[in-house]
Design a protein around this motif. Sequence first.
Motif, PDB file in Angstrom:
ATOM      1  N   ALA A  60       0.807  -1.170   0.139  1.00 31.30           N
ATOM      2  CA  ALA A  60       0.015  -0.041   0.012  1.00 31.30           C
ATOM      3  C   ALA A  60       0.897   1.326   0.058  1.00 31.30           C
ATOM      4  O   ALA A  60       0.296   2.210  -0.695  1.00 31.30           O
ATOM      5  CB  ALA A  60      -0.943  -0.001   1.206  1.00 31.30           C
ATOM      6  N   TRP A  69      -4.958  -7.875  -7.792  1.00 32.33           N
ATOM      7  CA  TRP A  69      -6.036  -6.983  -7.514  1.00 32.33           C
ATOM      8  C   TRP A  69      -7.242  -7.507  -8.166  1.00 32.33           C
ATOM      9  O   TRP A  69      -8.376  -6.930  -7.700  1.00 32.33           O
ATOM     10  CB  TRP A  69      -5.752  -5.709  -8.206  1.00 32.33           C
ATOM     11  CG  TRP A  69      -6.550  -4.692  -7.350  1.00 32.33           C
ATOM     12  CD1 TRP A  69      -7.348  -3.884  -7.869  1.00 32.33           C
ATOM     13  CD2 TRP A  69      -6.286  -3.952  -6.203  1.00 32.33           C
ATOM     14  NE1 TRP A  69      -7.807  -2.723  -7.172  1.00 32.33           N
ATOM     15  CE2 TRP A  69      -7.034  -2.970  -5.864  1.00 32.33           C
ATOM     16  CE3 TRP A  69      -5.269  -4.322  -5.062  1.00 32.33           C
ATOM     17  CZ2 TRP A  69      -7.372  -2.265  -4.705  1.00 32.33           C
ATOM     18  CZ3 TRP A  69      -5.529  -3.697  -3.862  1.00 32.33           C
ATOM     19  CH2 TRP A  69      -6.339  -2.716  -3.443  1.00 32.33           C
ATOM     20  N   TRP A  72     -10.892  -8.138  -6.369  1.00 32.36           N
ATOM     21  CA  TRP A  72     -11.632  -7.188  -5.863  1.00 32.36           C
ATOM     22  C   TRP A  72     -12.750  -6.696  -6.902  1.00 32.36           C
ATOM     23  O   TRP A  72     -13.507  -5.908  -6.787  1.00 32.36           O
ATOM     24  CB  TRP A  72     -11.269  -5.722  -5.279  1.00 32.36           C
ATOM     25  CG  TRP A  72      -9.936  -6.170  -4.281  1.00 32.36           C
ATOM     26  CD1 TRP A  72      -8.842  -6.091  -4.193  1.00 32.36           C
ATOM     27  CD2 TRP A  72     -10.555  -6.567  -2.825  1.00 32.36           C
ATOM     28  NE1 TRP A  72      -8.151  -6.434  -2.975  1.00 32.36           N
ATOM     29  CE2 TRP A  72      -9.071  -6.721  -2.163  1.00 32.36           C
ATOM     30  CE3 TRP A  72     -11.709  -7.105  -2.376  1.00 32.36           C
ATOM     31  CZ2 TRP A  72      -9.248  -7.182  -0.820  1.00 32.36           C
ATOM     32  CZ3 TRP A  72     -11.457  -7.354  -0.815  1.00 32.36           C
ATOM     33  CH2 TRP A  72     -10.407  -7.483  -0.203  1.00 32.36           C
ATOM     34  N   ARG A  82     -16.326  -5.005  -7.084  1.00 28.12           N
ATOM     35  CA  ARG A  82     -16.571  -4.479  -5.470  1.00 28.12           C
ATOM     36  C   ARG A  82     -15.963  -2.982  -5.077  1.00 28.12           C
ATOM     37  O   ARG A  82     -15.186  -2.667  -5.934  1.00 28.12           O
ATOM     38  CB  ARG A  82     -16.028  -5.670  -4.547  1.00 28.12           C
ATOM     39  CG  ARG A  82     -16.722  -6.992  -4.612  1.00 28.12           C
ATOM     40  CD  ARG A  82     -15.836  -8.167  -3.934  1.00 28.12           C
ATOM     41  NE  ARG A  82     -15.646  -7.947  -2.713  1.00 28.12           N
ATOM     42  CZ  ARG A  82     -15.037  -8.343  -1.613  1.00 28.12           C
ATOM     43  NH1 ARG A  82     -14.289  -9.701  -2.011  1.00 28.12           N
ATOM     44  NH2 ARG A  82     -15.023  -8.246  -0.559  1.00 28.12           N
ATOM     45  N   PRO A  83     -16.555  -2.497  -4.421  1.00 24.55           N
ATOM     46  CA  PRO A  83     -16.021  -1.063  -4.082  1.00 24.55           C
ATOM     47  C   PRO A  83     -14.576  -1.103  -3.673  1.00 24.55           C
ATOM     48  O   PRO A  83     -13.788  -0.108  -4.137  1.00 24.55           O
ATOM     49  CB  PRO A  83     -16.922  -0.701  -2.691  1.00 24.55           C
ATOM     50  CG  PRO A  83     -17.921  -1.380  -2.926  1.00 24.55           C
ATOM     51  CD  PRO A  83     -17.750  -2.726  -3.707  1.00 24.55           C
ATOM     52  N   GLU A  84     -13.987  -2.209  -3.351  1.00 25.81           N
ATOM     53  CA  GLU A  84     -12.538  -2.111  -2.825  1.00 25.81           C
ATOM     54  C   GLU A  84     -11.829  -2.037  -3.877  1.00 25.81           C
ATOM     55  O   GLU A  84     -10.481  -1.510  -4.093  1.00 25.81           O
ATOM     56  CB  GLU A  84     -12.258  -3.539  -2.048  1.00 25.81           C
ATOM     57  CG  GLU A  84     -12.798  -3.537  -0.631  1.00 25.81           C
ATOM     58  CD  GLU A  84     -14.088  -4.209  -0.926  1.00 25.81           C
ATOM     59  OE1 GLU A  84     -14.335  -4.974   0.301  1.00 25.81           O
ATOM     60  OE2 GLU A  84     -14.637  -4.147  -1.763  1.00 25.81           O
ATOM     61  N   TYR A  85     -12.428  -2.363  -5.330  1.00 22.45           N
ATOM     62  CA  TYR A  85     -11.378  -2.229  -6.287  1.00 22.45           C
ATOM     63  C   TYR A  85     -10.951  -0.889  -6.814  1.00 22.45           C
ATOM     64  O   TYR A  85      -9.879  -0.882  -7.745  1.00 22.45           O
ATOM     65  CB  TYR A  85     -12.211  -3.004  -7.555  1.00 22.45           C
ATOM     66  CG  TYR A  85     -11.464  -3.381  -8.700  1.00 22.45           C
ATOM     67  CD1 TYR A  85     -10.606  -4.181  -8.935  1.00 22.45           C
ATOM     68  CD2 TYR A  85     -11.828  -2.461  -9.941  1.00 22.45           C
ATOM     69  CE1 TYR A  85     -10.005  -4.610 -10.029  1.00 22.45           C
ATOM     70  CE2 TYR A  85     -11.345  -2.957 -11.171  1.00 22.45           C
ATOM     71  CZ  TYR A  85     -10.178  -4.034 -11.246  1.00 22.45           C
ATOM     72  OH  TYR A  85      -9.613  -4.280 -12.328  1.00 22.45           O
ATOM     73  N   GLY A 133      -6.553   2.340  -4.172  1.00 23.10           N
ATOM     74  CA  GLY A 133      -5.305   1.767  -3.570  1.00 23.10           C
ATOM     75  C   GLY A 133      -4.677   0.581  -4.536  1.00 23.10           C
ATOM     76  O   GLY A 133      -3.982  -0.253  -4.145  1.00 23.10           O
ATOM     77  N   SER A 135      -5.363  -4.862 -12.995  1.00 21.80           N
ATOM     78  CA  SER A 135      -5.841  -3.935 -11.843  1.00 21.80           C
ATOM     79  C   SER A 135      -6.742  -2.969 -12.363  1.00 21.80           C
ATOM     80  O   SER A 135      -7.012  -2.886 -13.564  1.00 21.80           O
ATOM     81  CB  SER A 135      -4.541  -3.240 -11.303  1.00 21.80           C
ATOM     82  OG  SER A 135      -4.656  -2.494 -10.427  1.00 21.80           O
TER      83      SER A 135
END
Length: 310
Positions: free
Chosen positions: A183, A209, A212, A215-218, A221, A245
């Motif tokens: 990160a 990556w 994710w 999903r919102p996490e994708y 970051g 990614s």
Amino acid sequence: MPSTVAQYRAHFDFDLRFANGGGLSGTGFRLDLPTAAATEDEIARLLIAHLGLALVDEVDLRGVRLVEEPHRGSRGVAPAPLDERPATRVVDLSHPIRAGLVTYPGLPAPTITPHLTREDSRARYSPGTEFAMDVIHMVGNTGTYIDSPFHRYADGSDLAGLELSTLVGLRAEVFHLEDAWDASRRGIRPETLADRDVRGAAVLLHTGWDRWFGRPEYGAGAPFLAGEAARWLVDAGAVLVGIDSLNIDDTESGGERPAHSSLLGAGVHVVEHLTNLGELPPRGARFTAAPPAVEGFGTFPVRAFAEVPD
């Protein structure tokens, strides 16, 4: 040793006509059959294959008799192997597209609506025949897609201008980088890629990556290709660069897009939102990602896949 399995031959006369004129006739012809249950249509097709004929329009058989007789090795009964290439398996590297799919935060999700339903089509076709015709409305940046130079540069090649030889069957150099970034340092640097000869290759960056995706996490970051690494890949002769990614660039650093600018400016294709790269070996696979040839369009989904030797 002679075969203990019953073998059959067809005895018949025939008249054969070619689509481009002319014909051929035979009397007392004998043809090995793969099974005693062969129909006359199947016998006619075996006759065409046995004689190696092209552009046949019609075949009329007369006096067909099936006789239990040993085969004489006719073509069409025991076909030779169709492919002498080494056995391969195909790995799908694309995300399925569906109505409502969010690929990139802020871009519209696709909608799929019927143009002609199966029910309505029944009134247009003969009984038992029906079709569905649907309309999909989506931005080109949907699912797993390719960026052509036109996506970044007004005078760059559009999708229709891409050379197929740079999209199909490319030698894949796969970099498994799940442990090579964190990160605090999301950018993939040139030093990470410098151990490979990537000239003429599709460089595929496996970050993990894609877990994710959808999903919102994708959307935050995500790992990316640093600008200096993109320039190194251009100088090293890569043909295509793909990543699993959110983007080949860092979307959280403002409006600059150094990786897109360097790669597309040099005619190096970019494929984003790949998946399943973890199933590929570092070397030895062949990569394909070809879009439709749409003029005046810069980005479009692809069915990306890799052929991997078994």
